[in-house]
Design a protein around this motif. Structure first.
Motif, PDB file in Angstrom:
ATOM      1  N   ARG A  38      47.779  40.411  49.484  1.00 35.99           N
ATOM      2  CA  ARG A  38      47.074  41.640  49.887  1.00 35.99           C
ATOM      3  C   ARG A  38      45.577  41.498  49.652  1.00 35.99           C
ATOM      4  O   ARG A  38      44.765  41.961  50.464  1.00 35.99           O
ATOM      5  N   LEU A  39      45.200  40.872  48.529  1.00 34.34           N
ATOM      6  CA  LEU A  39      43.780  40.650  48.247  1.00 34.34           C
ATOM      7  C   LEU A  39      43.149  39.773  49.318  1.00 34.34           C
ATOM      8  O   LEU A  39      42.058  40.064  49.814  1.00 34.34           O
ATOM      9  N   HIS A  57      42.873  47.129  41.393  1.00 34.52           N
ATOM     10  CA  HIS A  57      44.146  47.852  41.200  1.00 34.52           C
ATOM     11  C   HIS A  57      45.308  46.989  41.703  1.00 34.52           C
ATOM     12  O   HIS A  57      45.306  46.501  42.836  1.00 34.52           O
ATOM     13  N   GLY A  58      46.305  46.802  40.869  1.00 34.86           N
ATOM     14  CA  GLY A  58      47.476  46.031  41.249  1.00 34.86           C
ATOM     15  C   GLY A  58      47.296  44.536  41.175  1.00 34.86           C
ATOM     16  O   GLY A  58      48.205  43.787  41.554  1.00 34.86           O
ATOM     17  N   ILE A  59      46.131  44.063  40.706  1.00 32.71           N
ATOM     18  CA  ILE A  59      45.885  42.630  40.601  1.00 32.71           C
ATOM     19  C   ILE A  59      46.451  42.133  39.273  1.00 32.71           C
ATOM     20  O   ILE A  59      46.265  42.775  38.231  1.00 32.71           O
ATOM     21  N   VAL A  63      44.538  37.035  37.107  1.00 33.08           N
ATOM     22  CA  VAL A  63      43.611  36.840  38.234  1.00 33.08           C
ATOM     23  C   VAL A  63      42.443  37.814  38.170  1.00 33.08           C
ATOM     24  O   VAL A  63      41.441  37.640  38.843  1.00 33.08           O
ATOM     25  N   ARG A  64      42.563  38.855  37.347  1.00 37.67           N
ATOM     26  CA  ARG A  64      41.527  39.885  37.300  1.00 37.67           C
ATOM     27  C   ARG A  64      40.141  39.338  36.937  1.00 37.67           C
ATOM     28  O   ARG A  64      39.146  39.753  37.544  1.00 37.67           O
TER      29      ARG A  64
END
Length: 320
Positions: A38-39, A57-59, A63-64
């Motif tokens: 999605r990213l 959000h949702g990562i 990986v953030r």
């Protein structure tokens, strides 16, 4: 025969287990990588002008940090693009009127048949051209100060005593022509800062230009270098008309000019100085001059650590 059947059954069971495990792993990895997909899709679908931060959000937590680093890089690019747009807006706003005035003056000079009137028109054109050139140079200097890539990265040890003397020396002849007393008071001790010398010279030159321009004949302009509790300061104090204290908070804004300004100008000189000082992590401070007359402008820069103030081998301490 029994052993053969047993081995084949065990082998078939193991193969099925391996296939099932690989299938489950593929499904789990695919499910875990859906946020990254999605990213990727979100970044690829962005327009070239979209410089908003990427949502975290949702990562996954692992990986953030990478996404935050990308956002930091995007923010720097956004500021760079904003500086470019600001420069284009400033240039179009400030140069439109002078160019229109020049076109009108040229048309008037072409229609004029009297030689003396033509000479006056040409003198007015030259005066307008000089002001336009100065205005353009100020805008270019402001653009350089705004977009200089990391002044800290290009910084080097600078002796403010030597730098102030070098800049003041260049303005002494101009001060004599205006009938002004230009003085220099270096700090009695070493005044080292980590800075970009070319940008600091540009800032100090703008301060001296303003002080010499607005101080009446017979007045005084003094450049001082002082070490204070929280900074190392270069001060330019004049005996001119000064600025009302209520207006000092707005000094340094682009195109802002004090109500008492009588000479033509762009309001960019102090904006250049403020941009340079803030890029070095310092502050631009304003105060009335001695005995409440004139204006004192201070470039306050962070001092070098005591352990780093040892004179570099290639530089001589203090004033020559």
């Amino acid at each position: 025969a029994f052993t053969r059947v047993l081995v084949l059954q065990a082998l078939a069971r193991d193969v099925l287990l391996v296939v099932a495990a690989m299938g489950a792993m593929v499904l789990i990895v695919g499910w875990a990588l859906r946020p990254l997909q999605r990213l990727r899709s979100g970044v690829q679908s962005r327009s070239a002008l979209d410089l908003t931060p990427v949502s975290t959000h949702g990562i996954p937590a692992d990986v953030r940090p990478l996404v935050e680093a990308i956002n930091h890089h995007v923010e720097r690019n956004r500021r760079q693009a904003q500086a470019h747009r600001q420069f284009v807006d400033d240039a179009s706003h400030q140069l439109r009127t002078p160019l229109t005035t020049l076109a009108t003056q040229v048309s008037f000079a072409l229609r004029e048949t009297d030689v003396e009137e033509q000479r006056r028109a040409l003198e007015a054109i030259k005066q307008q051209l000089d002001e336009t050139v100065r205005q353009t140079n100020q805008m270019l200097a402001l653009a350089r100060a705004d977009s200089a890539a990391g002044a800290e990265a290009a910084a080097e040890p600078v002796d403010l005593n030597a730098l102030a003397q070098d800049v003041a020396r260049k303005w002494w002849s101009d001060a004599r022509e205006r009938g002004l007393d230009l003085g220099l008071e270096p700090a009695p001790q070493l005044a080292w800062v980590q800075a970009h010398p070319a940008l600091l010279k540009e800032a100090l030159s703008n301060l001296l230009h303003n002080a010499l321009r607005y101080t009446p004949r017979g007045g005084q302009v003094t450049v001082r270098v002082r070490t204070q509790a929280d900074c190392v300061a270069v001060m330019v104090e004049d005996t001119g008309p000064g600025v009302a204290e209520a207006e000092m908070a707005r000094l340094g804004e682009r195109f802002y000019r004090a109500s008492g300004a009588r000479l033509p100008g762009t309001g960019l000189g102090l904006a250049i100085v403020k941009s340079v000082v803030e890029r070095h992590g310092g502050q631009l401070r304003f105060a009335p001059g001695a005995a409440g007359q004139g204006l004192c402008v201070s470039l306050c820069l962070p001092p070098m650590a005591a352990a780093d103030q040892a004179t570099p081998p290639s530089m001589a301490p203090g004033l020559p």
